[in-house]
Write a protein that holds these residues in place. Sequence first.
Motif, PDB file in Angstrom:
ATOM      1  N   PRO A  91       0.726  -1.312   0.026  1.00 17.27           N
ATOM      2  CA  PRO A  91       0.034  -0.029  -0.041  1.00 17.27           C
ATOM      3  C   PRO A  91       0.890   1.332  -0.154  1.00 17.27           C
ATOM      4  O   PRO A  91       1.877   1.428   0.692  1.00 17.27           O
ATOM      5  N   ARG A 124       1.938  -0.532  -9.910  1.00 17.12           N
ATOM      6  CA  ARG A 124       0.771  -0.927  -9.357  1.00 17.12           C
ATOM      7  C   ARG A 124       0.954  -0.924  -7.611  1.00 17.12           C
ATOM      8  O   ARG A 124       1.783  -1.553  -7.143  1.00 17.12           O
ATOM      9  N   MET A 148      -1.032  -2.272  -3.873  1.00 17.98           N
ATOM     10  CA  MET A 148      -2.058  -3.166  -3.102  1.00 17.98           C
ATOM     11  C   MET A 148      -2.914  -2.293  -2.307  1.00 17.98           C
ATOM     12  O   MET A 148      -2.516  -0.896  -1.972  1.00 17.98           O
ATOM     13  N   ASP A 149      -4.174  -2.538  -2.154  1.00 15.54           N
ATOM     14  CA  ASP A 149      -4.838  -1.843  -1.093  1.00 15.54           C
ATOM     15  C   ASP A 149      -4.445  -2.637   0.398  1.00 15.54           C
ATOM     16  O   ASP A 149      -3.876  -3.652   0.232  1.00 15.54           O
ATOM     17  N   ASP A 178      -4.775  -8.029   4.100  1.00 14.93           N
ATOM     18  CA  ASP A 178      -4.191  -9.172   3.448  1.00 14.93           C
ATOM     19  C   ASP A 178      -5.550  -9.830   2.258  1.00 14.93           C
ATOM     20  O   ASP A 178      -4.867 -10.352   1.427  1.00 14.93           O
ATOM     21  N   GLU A 179      -6.483  -9.365   2.649  1.00 15.23           N
ATOM     22  CA  GLU A 179      -7.223 -10.032   1.454  1.00 15.23           C
ATOM     23  C   GLU A 179      -6.873  -9.466   0.091  1.00 15.23           C
ATOM     24  O   GLU A 179      -7.503 -10.188  -1.058  1.00 15.23           O
ATOM     25  N   HIS A 180      -6.342  -8.533  -0.175  1.00 18.64           N
ATOM     26  CA  HIS A 180      -5.991  -7.814  -1.081  1.00 18.64           C
ATOM     27  C   HIS A 180      -4.755  -8.507  -2.136  1.00 18.64           C
ATOM     28  O   HIS A 180      -4.337  -8.104  -3.111  1.00 18.64           O
ATOM     29  N   TYR A 181      -4.312  -9.202  -1.282  1.00 25.14           N
ATOM     30  CA  TYR A 181      -3.073 -10.183  -2.366  1.00 25.14           C
ATOM     31  C   TYR A 181      -3.884 -10.939  -3.274  1.00 25.14           C
ATOM     32  O   TYR A 181      -3.402 -11.189  -4.310  1.00 25.14           O
ATOM     33  N   ARG A 182      -5.253 -11.203  -3.206  1.00 22.22           N
ATOM     34  CA  ARG A 182      -6.060 -11.721  -4.129  1.00 22.22           C
ATOM     35  C   ARG A 182      -6.030 -10.754  -5.397  1.00 22.22           C
ATOM     36  O   ARG A 182      -6.584 -11.167  -6.440  1.00 22.22           O
ATOM     37  N   ASP A 183      -5.546  -9.729  -5.167  1.00 19.23           N
ATOM     38  CA  ASP A 183      -5.923  -8.671  -6.539  1.00 19.23           C
ATOM     39  C   ASP A 183      -4.667  -8.881  -7.263  1.00 19.23           C
ATOM     40  O   ASP A 183      -4.739  -8.169  -8.470  1.00 19.23           O
TER      41      ASP A 183
END
Length: 331
Positions: free
Chosen positions: A186, A216, A218-219, A222-227
Amino acid sequence: MASLKDVAKLANVSLMTVSRALNSPERLKPDTLAGVQAAISELNYVPDLSAKKVRGARATPNTVGVLALDTVTTPFSVEITLSIEETARAHGWNSFVVNMFSDDSPETMVDLLLSHRPSGIIYTTMGLRQVPVPPKLLSLPCVLANCESLHEPVASYIPDDEQGQYEGVKALLQAGYRRPLCLHLPAQHLATIRRRKGLSRACREAGIDPDTLLHRYMDFGDEHYRDIPAMMAAHMPQGKPTFDCVVCGNDRVAFMVYQILLAQGLRIPQDVGVLGYDNMVGIGDLFLPPLSTVQLPHYEIGRLSALHIINGDRHRETVRVESPWLQRESM
């Protein structure tokens, strides 16, 4: 469990004599001390530190107290507290940890920490951040590990993220890669800001404008590793990457990158090079091929922080600890 009274009864001495045997053995006659020690051994007595506090004795004359904000609940920074304990033991000190979570009252946790009467305090966090240091902590020798003070100048030991990223990206570019896809943590993270500076410095030295690269972010969460797959897909039309290497915010990002590249039949490092960051405990050597990465110096941060207390250092500076570049086989 045997009590102090049990020891006194077996040794046929007073409670005060047992207390002196534990705290000031030099004040007893050798035969009296030997009798008390024999009773302690026979009963397997363990001194009660809380009782010593009630009596006004200093329970922990050489103890490092650790206030750990989200530190020991994650494998990523547990080496900090491990190193503190090992360093303290090596120097004849004790250590204890009070865990503090994001929803805890700092005042309550600080009071709990101070109730154990430590000789000095290490305030440590999971993930580099700036923290308000509770004023009560400054009543004792205090040092910050993996964090910095927002207000009062307090000695701190932190990773040299800028230099670490510089060394890693410099090696990547020297290996011949020229079109990195940069998948950052982030944007508001301190580590992200400092690593971006290191990346930019390495690029400029190589004649590359860092602002023209693919960046790029991340937000938070931890759930944003899926992005990560979608971020990469945006730069892989028909599965063909427009980049020749990936600079990853950490080794978890690199883990995702490996899966995506290998699933597309791309070879690492022949088709795409990969640079990680962290040298995540127990994971770095399990990548196939082994991941080239930068070491977060958590163990060294813990060691230096403990020595700051043990040696009675008084400086209030921020010390940037070397983050070594680890050459493996992914670039």
